[in-house]
Design an enzyme around this catalytic site. Structure first.
Site, PDB file in Angstrom:
ATOM      1  N   GLU A 237       4.934  -5.276   6.832  1.00 37.30           N
ATOM      2  CA  GLU A 237       4.201  -4.277   7.618  1.00 37.30           C
ATOM      3  C   GLU A 237       4.782  -4.097   9.012  1.00 37.30           C
ATOM      4  OE1 GLU A 237       2.808  -6.566   5.686  1.00 37.30           O
ATOM      5  OE2 GLU A 237       1.069  -5.743   4.619  1.00 37.30           O
TER       6      GLU A 237
ATOM      7  N   ALA B  54       0.867  -1.177   0.000  1.00 38.25           N
ATOM      8  CA  ALA B  54       0.000   0.000   0.000  1.00 38.25           C
ATOM      9  C   ALA B  54       0.905   1.228   0.000  1.00 38.25           C
ATOM     10  CB  ALA B  54      -0.886  -0.020   1.227  1.00 38.25           C
TER      11      ALA B  54
ATOM     12  N   GLY C 280       0.584  -5.070   0.879  1.00 41.69           N
ATOM     13  CA  GLY C 280      -0.665  -5.131   0.115  1.00 41.69           C
ATOM     14  C   GLY C 280      -0.474  -5.747  -1.264  1.00 41.69           C
TER      15      GLY C 280
ATOM     16  N   GLU D 246      -0.709  -9.336  -0.662  1.00 41.89           N
ATOM     17  CA  GLU D 246      -2.113  -9.629  -0.335  1.00 41.89           C
ATOM     18  C   GLU D 246      -2.988  -9.599  -1.589  1.00 41.89           C
ATOM     19  OE1 GLU D 246      -2.105  -6.542   2.735  1.00 41.89           O
ATOM     20  OE2 GLU D 246      -2.740  -8.068   4.175  1.00 41.89           O
TER      21      GLU D 246
HETATM   22  N1  CO8 Z   1       4.562   3.209  -0.793  1.00 46.14           N
HETATM   23  C1  CO8 Z   1       4.949   4.400  -1.331  1.00 46.14           C
HETATM   24  N2  CO8 Z   1       6.072   4.552  -2.088  1.00 46.14           N
HETATM   25  C2  CO8 Z   1       6.814   3.455  -2.291  1.00 46.14           C
HETATM   26  C3  CO8 Z   1       6.471   2.185  -1.767  1.00 46.14           C
HETATM   27  C4  CO8 Z   1       5.278   2.081  -0.988  1.00 46.14           C
HETATM   28  N3  CO8 Z   1       4.833   0.924  -0.478  1.00 46.14           N
HETATM   29  N4  CO8 Z   1       7.416   1.304  -2.131  1.00 46.14           N
HETATM   30  C5  CO8 Z   1       8.320   1.976  -2.869  1.00 46.14           C
HETATM   31  N5  CO8 Z   1       7.954   3.275  -2.971  1.00 46.14           N
HETATM   32  C6  CO8 Z   1       8.671   4.360  -3.690  1.00 46.14           C
HETATM   33  C7  CO8 Z   1       9.915   4.784  -2.950  1.00 46.14           C
HETATM   34  O1  CO8 Z   1       9.594   5.698  -1.908  1.00 46.14           O
HETATM   35  C8  CO8 Z   1      10.713   5.401  -4.077  1.00 46.14           C
HETATM   36  O2  CO8 Z   1      10.192   6.679  -4.344  1.00 46.14           O
HETATM   37  P1  CO8 Z   1      11.207   7.952  -4.519  1.00 46.14           P
HETATM   38  O3  CO8 Z   1      11.998   7.600  -5.753  1.00 46.14           O
HETATM   39  O4  CO8 Z   1      10.288   9.113  -4.692  1.00 46.14           O
HETATM   40  O5  CO8 Z   1      12.064   7.980  -3.306  1.00 46.14           O
HETATM   41  C9  CO8 Z   1      10.366   4.519  -5.270  1.00 46.14           C
HETATM   42  O6  CO8 Z   1       9.143   3.856  -4.934  1.00 46.14           O
HETATM   43  C10 CO8 Z   1      11.414   3.447  -5.539  1.00 46.14           C
HETATM   44  O7  CO8 Z   1      11.637   2.743  -4.349  1.00 46.14           O
HETATM   45  P2  CO8 Z   1      13.097   2.562  -3.678  1.00 46.14           P
HETATM   46  O8  CO8 Z   1      13.988   3.677  -4.049  1.00 46.14           O
HETATM   47  O9  CO8 Z   1      12.902   2.287  -2.224  1.00 46.14           O
HETATM   48  O10 CO8 Z   1      13.567   1.225  -4.454  1.00 46.14           O
HETATM   49  P3  CO8 Z   1      14.567   0.106  -3.909  1.00 46.14           P
HETATM   50  O11 CO8 Z   1      14.835  -0.782  -5.078  1.00 46.14           O
HETATM   51  O12 CO8 Z   1      15.722   0.712  -3.205  1.00 46.14           O
HETATM   52  O13 CO8 Z   1      13.696  -0.715  -2.813  1.00 46.14           O
HETATM   53  C11 CO8 Z   1      11.779  -1.836  -1.949  1.00 46.14           C
HETATM   54  C12 CO8 Z   1      12.571  -1.413  -3.195  1.00 46.14           C
HETATM   55  C13 CO8 Z   1      12.581  -2.845  -1.118  1.00 46.14           C
HETATM   56  C14 CO8 Z   1      10.486  -2.489  -2.434  1.00 46.14           C
HETATM   57  C15 CO8 Z   1      11.448  -0.584  -1.081  1.00 46.14           C
HETATM   58  O14 CO8 Z   1      10.915   0.427  -1.919  1.00 46.14           O
HETATM   59  C16 CO8 Z   1      10.490  -0.831   0.029  1.00 46.14           C
HETATM   60  O15 CO8 Z   1      10.869  -1.374   1.059  1.00 46.14           O
HETATM   61  N6  CO8 Z   1       9.206  -0.428  -0.143  1.00 46.14           N
HETATM   62  C17 CO8 Z   1       8.206  -0.524   0.890  1.00 46.14           C
HETATM   63  C18 CO8 Z   1       7.708  -1.944   1.037  1.00 46.14           C
HETATM   64  C19 CO8 Z   1       6.686  -2.027   2.155  1.00 46.14           C
HETATM   65  O16 CO8 Z   1       6.968  -1.778   3.316  1.00 46.14           O
HETATM   66  N7  CO8 Z   1       5.448  -2.408   1.810  1.00 46.14           N
HETATM   67  C20 CO8 Z   1       4.366  -2.553   2.742  1.00 46.14           C
HETATM   68  C21 CO8 Z   1       3.542  -1.327   2.812  1.00 46.14           C
HETATM   69  S1  CO8 Z   1       2.274  -1.394   4.075  1.00 46.14           S
HETATM   70  C22 CO8 Z   1       0.993  -2.272   3.357  1.00 46.14           C
HETATM   71  O17 CO8 Z   1       1.094  -2.729   2.246  1.00 46.14           O
HETATM   72  C23 CO8 Z   1      -0.253  -2.417   4.142  1.00 46.14           C
HETATM   73  C24 CO8 Z   1      -1.280  -3.267   3.385  1.00 46.14           C
HETATM   74  C25 CO8 Z   1      -2.655  -2.687   3.442  1.00 46.14           C
HETATM   75  C26 CO8 Z   1      -3.691  -3.455   2.657  1.00 46.14           C
HETATM   76  C27 CO8 Z   1      -3.555  -3.448   1.150  1.00 46.14           C
HETATM   77  C28 CO8 Z   1      -4.741  -4.085   0.470  1.00 46.14           C
HETATM   78  C29 CO8 Z   1      -4.506  -4.635  -0.943  1.00 46.14           C
END
Ligand code: CO8
Length: 257
Positions: A131, A65, A108, A111
């Site tokens: 999460e 998400a 998400g 999921e």
């Molecule tokens: N939300 C918002 N922005 C994101 C997300 C995210 N989940 N994931 C990546 N991005 C953005 C980054 O902020 C970055 O943006 P910017 O260039 O503006 O800084 C861009 O995407 C590229 O990402 P990275 O530079 O971080 O890329 P890396 O290759 O270094 O890393 C990762 C990739 C490992 C995937 C890393 O981006 C990461 O850890 N992302 C977050 C993963 C995460 O924690 N996901 C869980 C989120 S909580 C959730 O999903 C709750 C579920 C709710 C229900 C959903 C129902 C379907």
């Protein structure tokens, strides 16, 4: 219909939905989930579509998400508005839905993939529920569907530590049905969907309903319901055609597609 966060195409009798927010690794936000719901509604009501494929990019199916959209939310509003309560539209789709996962399927994203009927993965796929590292827990079935798919030990470890599973581990554990060579994933998902779309649609929908019952019902109730559905298919022209085709050593031409 026009969409901003997804790309929607028809490939013959297959509906293809591509998650498309590359700037955030396809992070799921309200706009995307509303559009995904509209695209599913449209494919569901289109008689010519027999199966649906949801995919993302090579780098990410969806990295969860949208954390930036979520970060300022507070409890009374998330509860009052039932935040993400409408994000499970995929689970109410009666036509089959295949997830084609390449790269990250986190939070998400994992999921959403698990809400689909089965997952085809490329060797680069990474599944996880991170999460816990954000101070929250999965909110759209992660603790439930992952546990059903891979068992308590792996699901618990993943939900408590945020550890990812690679494609091979996910296949061994039963989370994905098959690994498909990189570059061929979406085409193979479409070929698989075409095969399903060529079957008798009432039989396909009943098979889906019955397999899903295995997660909700006791064995006795599930097998009884399965038998009733099985009986009902003998009322269809497609049962006659399927069995006649077998006896006559030819391919069946199902009517109800
Ligand atoms: N939300 C918002 N922005 C994101 C997300 C995210 N989940 N994931 C990546 N991005 C953005 C980054 O902020 C970055 O943006 P910017 O260039 O503006 O800084 C861009 O995407 C590229 O990402 P990275 O530079 O971080 O890329 P890396 O290759 O270094 O890393 C990762 C990739 C490992 C995937 C890393 O981006 C990461 O850890 N992302 C977050 C993963 C995460 O924690 N996901 C869980 C989120 S909580 C959730 O999903 C709750 C579920 C709710 C229900 C959903 C129902 C379907």
């Amino acid at each position: 219909m026009t969409y901003e966060t997804i790309i929607v195409e028809k490939r013959g009798r297959v509906g293809l939905i591509v998650l498309n927010r590359p700037e955030s690794l396809n992070a799921l936000n309200e706009a995307m989930m509303v559009e995904l719901g509209r695209a599913l509604d449209a494919f569901e009501s289109e008689a010519n579509i027999g199966c649906i494929v949801i995919t993302g990019s090579e780098r990410a199916f969806a990295a969860g998400a949208d954390i930036k959209e979520m970060q300022g939310k507070v409890f009374p509003a998330t509860y009052r508005d039932d935040f993400i309560g409408n994000w499970d539209r995929v689970t109410r789709t009666r036509k089959p839905v295949i997830a084609a996962v390449s790269g990250y399927a986190l939070g998400g994203g994992c999921e959403l993939a698990m809400m689909c009927d089965f997952i085809l993965a490329s060797p680069t796929a990474k599944f996880g529920q991170p999460e816990i590292t954000l101070g929250i827990i999965p909110g759209a079935g992660g603790t439930q569907r992952l546990t059903h798919a891979v068992g308590k030990a792996k699901a618990m470890e993943m939900c408590l530590t945020g550890r990812n599973m690679d494609a091979e581990e996910a296949e061994r554990a039963g989370l994905v049905s098959r690994i498909v060579a990189s570059g061929d994933l979406v085409e193979e998902a479409i070929r698989t969907a075409e095969k399903i779309a060529d079957m008798s649609m009432p039989a396909v929908m009943m098979a889906k309903e019955s397999v899903n019952n295995a997660q909700e019902m006791s064995l006795t109730a599930g097998t009884r319901t399965e038998r009733r559905l099985f009986h009902s298919l003998f009322a269809t022209a497609d049962q006659k055609e399927g069995m006649a085709a077998f006896a006559e050593k030819r391919s069946p031409q199902f009517k109800h597609k």
